[in-house]
Design a protein around this motif. Structure first.
Motif, mmCIF file in Angstrom:
data_model
loop_
_atom_site.group_PDB
_atom_site.id
_atom_site.type_symbol
_atom_site.label_atom_id
_atom_site.label_comp_id
_atom_site.label_asym_id
_atom_site.label_seq_id
_atom_site.Cartn_x
_atom_site.Cartn_y
_atom_site.Cartn_z
ATOM 1 N N LEU A 243 0.634 -1.410 0.042
ATOM 2 C CA LEU A 243 0.056 0.107 -0.076
ATOM 3 C C LEU A 243 0.812 1.243 0.172
ATOM 4 C CD1 LEU A 243 -2.762 1.064 0.140
ATOM 5 C CD2 LEU A 243 -2.749 1.236 2.694
ATOM 6 N N LEU A 244 1.866 1.297 0.638
ATOM 7 C CA LEU A 244 2.835 2.457 0.965
ATOM 8 C C LEU A 244 3.401 2.713 -0.491
ATOM 9 C CD1 LEU A 244 4.334 4.508 2.737
ATOM 10 C CD2 LEU A 244 5.934 2.987 3.116
ATOM 11 N N GLY A 245 3.918 1.442 -1.310
ATOM 12 C CA GLY A 245 4.402 1.450 -2.624
ATOM 13 C C GLY A 245 3.407 2.080 -3.351
ATOM 14 N N SER A 246 2.174 1.756 -3.283
ATOM 15 C CA SER A 246 1.333 2.436 -4.261
ATOM 16 C C SER A 246 1.008 3.899 -4.054
ATOM 17 C CB SER A 246 -0.239 1.761 -4.132
ATOM 18 O OG SER A 246 0.053 0.481 -4.570
ATOM 19 N N CYS A 247 1.103 4.283 -2.844
ATOM 20 C CA CYS A 247 0.922 5.589 -2.397
ATOM 21 C C CYS A 247 2.281 6.520 -2.912
ATOM 22 C CB CYS A 247 0.902 5.963 -0.928
ATOM 23 S SG CYS A 247 -0.697 5.364 -0.564
ATOM 24 N N LEU A 248 3.277 5.839 -2.740
ATOM 25 C CA LEU A 248 4.586 6.530 -3.271
ATOM 26 C C LEU A 248 4.800 6.550 -4.619
ATOM 27 C CD1 LEU A 248 7.027 5.058 -0.553
ATOM 28 C CD2 LEU A 248 6.169 7.441 -0.639
ATOM 29 N N LEU A 249 3.961 5.954 -5.490
ATOM 30 C CA LEU A 249 3.936 6.063 -6.866
ATOM 31 C C LEU A 249 3.998 7.200 -7.559
ATOM 32 C CD1 LEU A 249 4.220 4.161 -9.364
ATOM 33 C CD2 LEU A 249 1.765 3.801 -9.542
ATOM 34 N N TRP A 250 3.031 8.219 -6.667
ATOM 35 C CA TRP A 250 2.915 9.437 -7.480
ATOM 36 C C TRP A 250 4.101 10.386 -6.924
ATOM 37 C CZ3 TRP A 250 -0.517 8.258 -10.750
ATOM 38 C CH2 TRP A 250 -1.208 7.325 -10.594
ATOM 39 N N PRO B 245 6.981 12.510 -7.216
ATOM 40 C CA PRO B 245 7.801 12.921 -8.704
ATOM 41 C C PRO B 245 9.197 12.377 -8.749
ATOM 42 C CG PRO B 245 6.925 14.990 -7.781
ATOM 43 C CD PRO B 245 6.688 13.756 -6.553
ATOM 44 N N LYS B 246 9.509 11.894 -9.843
ATOM 45 C CA LYS B 246 10.857 11.492 -10.248
ATOM 46 C C LYS B 246 11.426 10.227 -9.662
ATOM 47 C CE LYS B 246 12.996 16.058 -11.211
ATOM 48 N NZ LYS B 246 14.153 16.782 -10.707
ATOM 49 N N LEU C 42 10.577 3.739 -5.898
ATOM 50 C CA LEU C 42 9.986 3.545 -4.644
ATOM 51 C C LEU C 42 8.887 2.447 -4.783
ATOM 52 C CD1 LEU C 42 9.947 7.152 -3.183
ATOM 53 C CD2 LEU C 42 11.524 5.399 -2.518
ATOM 54 N N PHE C 43 7.711 2.650 -5.841
ATOM 55 C CA PHE C 43 6.936 1.812 -5.842
ATOM 56 C C PHE C 43 7.272 0.452 -5.998
ATOM 57 C CE2 PHE C 43 4.414 -0.883 -8.812
ATOM 58 C CZ PHE C 43 3.494 -1.247 -8.082
ATOM 59 N N ALA C 44 8.323 0.293 -6.970
ATOM 60 C CA ALA C 44 9.006 -1.149 -7.357
ATOM 61 C C ALA C 44 9.623 -1.956 -5.916
ATOM 62 C CB ALA C 44 9.929 -1.038 -8.297
ATOM 63 N N VAL C 45 10.279 -0.940 -5.216
ATOM 64 C CA VAL C 45 10.931 -1.515 -3.971
ATOM 65 C C VAL C 45 10.082 -2.143 -2.967
ATOM 66 C CG1 VAL C 45 12.556 -0.830 -2.150
ATOM 67 C CG2 VAL C 45 13.208 -0.292 -4.390
ATOM 68 N N PHE C 46 8.766 -1.187 -2.616
ATOM 69 C CA PHE C 46 7.990 -1.203 -1.504
ATOM 70 C C PHE C 46 7.117 -2.525 -2.051
ATOM 71 C CE2 PHE C 46 9.413 2.526 0.102
ATOM 72 C CZ PHE C 46 9.268 2.185 1.774
ATOM 73 N N TYR C 47 6.804 -2.430 -3.286
ATOM 74 C CA TYR C 47 5.973 -3.605 -3.846
ATOM 75 C C TYR C 47 6.569 -4.756 -3.581
ATOM 76 C CZ TYR C 47 2.904 -6.351 -6.881
ATOM 77 O OH TYR C 47 1.908 -7.389 -7.314
ATOM 78 N N THR C 48 7.879 -4.933 -4.064
ATOM 79 C CA THR C 48 8.425 -6.169 -3.809
ATOM 80 C C THR C 48 8.837 -6.661 -2.288
ATOM 81 O OG1 THR C 48 9.809 -5.846 -5.997
ATOM 82 C CG2 THR C 48 10.813 -7.364 -4.406
ATOM 83 N N LEU C 49 9.034 -5.770 -1.626
ATOM 84 C CA LEU C 49 9.330 -6.176 -0.169
ATOM 85 C C LEU C 49 7.940 -6.482 0.400
ATOM 86 C CD1 LEU C 49 11.590 -2.950 1.038
ATOM 87 C CD2 LEU C 49 12.123 -5.315 0.708
#
Length: 117
Positions: A28-35, A37-38, A43-50
């Protein structure tokens, strides 16, 4: 040694719930961090994988590590397991070493399909 290291059912359920909650929170945090900038996609990829690693780890509490590994590497699940583990590693490599955001996103999508398979 086996009796001294085995966990009771209540402890196993608590460990499962804790790891699964951490996994869901990371995803969920990764999905929020997807937005962001840059760096959002990375960040999404790392948190989604974790999150996926923690969620897989949560089932270790219920089944036990050896039974989980045996079931993951059964002939009917071998290809999905190898693809999923490879995508976990390649997602982190593309995020940290190669710094390719599009490739990290592709590996996240492949992680999802391998876990669903």
């Amino acid at each position: 040694v086996i009796d001294a290291t085995s966990l009771g059912w209540g402890t196993r359920v608590k460990g499962f719930v804790a790891c699964f909650a951490i996994g869901c929170l990371c995803s969920l945090l990764g999905s929020c961090l997807l937005w962001v900038p840059k760096k959002g996609l990375m960040l999404f990829a790392v948190f989604y994988t974790l999150g996926n690693i923690a969620s897989i780890g949560s089932t270790l509490f219920l089944m036990g590590p050896m039974k989980q590994l045996k079931r993951m590497f059964e002939p009917t699940r071998l290809i999905a397991t190898v693809v999923m583990l490879l995508c976990l590693i390649l997602t982190l490599c593309s995020a940290f070493w190669w710094r390719k955001e599009g490739l990290a996103l592709l590996f996240c999508i492949l992680q999802f399909f391998a876990l669903a398979w």
